[in-house]
Enzyme design. Structure first.
Site, PDB file in Angstrom:
ATOM      1  N   MET A   1       0.845  -1.193   0.000  1.00  0.00           N
ATOM      2  CA  MET A   1       0.000   0.000   0.000  1.00  0.00           C
ATOM      3  C   MET A   1       0.880   1.243   0.000  1.00  0.00           C
ATOM      4  SD  MET A   1      -2.993   1.101   2.704  1.00  0.00           S
ATOM      5  CE  MET A   1      -3.881  -0.441   2.477  1.00  0.00           C
ATOM      6  N   CYS A   2       0.684   2.128  -0.961  1.00  0.00           N
ATOM      7  CA  CYS A   2       1.406   3.395  -1.059  1.00  0.00           C
ATOM      8  C   CYS A   2       0.402   4.525  -1.190  1.00  0.00           C
ATOM      9  CB  CYS A   2       2.330   3.402  -2.278  1.00  0.00           C
ATOM     10  SG  CYS A   2       3.624   2.143  -2.261  1.00  0.00           S
ATOM     11  N   GLY A   3       0.881   5.755  -1.059  1.00  0.00           N
ATOM     12  CA  GLY A   3       0.046   6.922  -1.271  1.00  0.00           C
ATOM     13  C   GLY A   3       0.490   7.650  -2.518  1.00  0.00           C
TER      14      GLY A   3
END
Length: 250
Positions: A1-3
Site C-alpha cells: 500500500m502506497c500513497g
C-alpha cells in the site's frame, strides 16, 4: 500500500504536494518523492524517511525553491516487493522518471503487478536499461518508454490492458497530470479541487489540510487527464470494468 498524489494549479505546487502526502503518510512510511514540472523539464526530490523528515523545517524552503512548477505528483512508499529486511534502493523511490521519445515523464504507482517476466524481457530487448530487478512500477515505465506510439496518452492506453494486478497511477507528462485506476478499482483514487487547483489522491483525507473539496472517486478502468484548463479528458480504458476494492482499504 502506497500513497499517490497529483495536482495541476495556477500556483506553485510543491508545498501542496507535501501537505497532501503528509495526510497520506499512513499509506507508506519508508520514503517520499515529489516531481514537479513547469510544463517542460521535471524537477524531483526522492528520499528515505517520513514526509516531515524529508521536508523538515531546515531544508523545506530550499527544496521548494528547487521544485518549481505548477504541475506535479508525489508518492509515499510502502514496499511490498523485495526481500524482507533488505535496504531500500533510492533509485527505485517513486515517482520514477522515464523518457518517452526524448520527453521526460514521471509515474507514481500504488498496487502490485504480477506475471511481469515477459514484459520485462520485451522492454530489455528494446534497449530499456532497468535499474531494479524487482520493481513492478519500473516495468510500467519501461513499457511506456519503449512504446512505438507517438502520442503519450495513446501509448498509455495500449500499455494498461497488458498489466495484470492492482494499480492506481498518477503520471506527469509535460503540463498534464494523468490519473489511472485499474479495471477492478482494487486501489483507490479520488478527485478534488480548491480555488486554484485540481487534485488526485489515494484518499479523500489528502484534501483536508490543503482545504480542497472532494469531488468524486475515479471509476474502475478510468483515465482522467488534468491540465491548465482543469479536467481536459476522461474515458474508460478497460473492458467490462467493475469495482472489486481491496477489503484492507476499509
Amino acid at each position: 500500500m502506497c500513497g499517490i498524489f497529483g495536482i495541476v494549479s495556477n500556483e506553485m505546487v510543491a508545498s501542496k504536494i507535501t501537505l497532501g502526502l503528509y495526510d497520506l503518510q499512513q499509506r507508506g512510511e519508508q520514503a517520499v518523492g515529489v516531481v514537479v514540472s513547469d510544463g517542460a523539464e521535471p524537477h524531483d526530490h526522492r528520499e528515505e524517511g517520513l514526509v516531515t523528515e524529508v521536508f523538515n523545517e531546515k531544508n523545506r524552503e530550499a527544496l521548494f525553491e528547487k521544485l518549481l512548477g505548477r504541475f506535479g505528483i508525489g508518492h509515499t512508499l510502502y514496499s511490498t516487493i523485495g526481500k524482507t529486511g533488505a535496504p531500500k534502493q533510492p533509485k527505485t523511490f517513486q515517482p520514477l522518471i522515464g523518457l518517452f521519445h526524448g520527453q521526460p515523464f514521471a509515474l507514481g504507482h500504488n498496487g502490485n503487478l504480477i506475471e511481469l517476466e515477459g514484459l520485462r524481457k520485451e522492454a530489455e530487448e528494446k534497449g530499456y536499461p532497468f535499474q531494479s530487478e524487482t520493481s513492478d512500477t519500473e516495468v510500467i515505465v519501461a513499457l511506456l518508454a519503449t512504446s512505438p506510439e507517438k502520442d503519450f496518452l495513446e501509448a498509455l492506453r495500449k500499455v494498461l490492458p497488458r498489466l495484470k494486478g492492482a494499480f492506481a497511477l498518477t503520471v506527469l507528462f509535460k503540463d498534464k497530470v494523468i490519473g489511472v485506476r485499474d479495471g477492478f478499482g482494487i486501489r483507490p483514487l479520488c478527485l478534488g479541487r480548491d480555488a486554484t487547483s485540481w487534485i488526485l489522491a489515494s484518499e479523500e483525507c489528502a484534501f483536508h489540510t490543503i482545504r480542497a473539496d472532494f469531488i468524486r472517486e475515479i471509476q474502475p478502468g478510468e483515465i482522467i487527464v488534468l491540465g491548465k484548463n482543469g479536467i481536459e479528458d476522461n474515458f474508460t480504458w478497460a473492458d467490462n470494468p467493475r469495482l472489486k476494492l481491496c477489503i484492507f482499504e476499509y
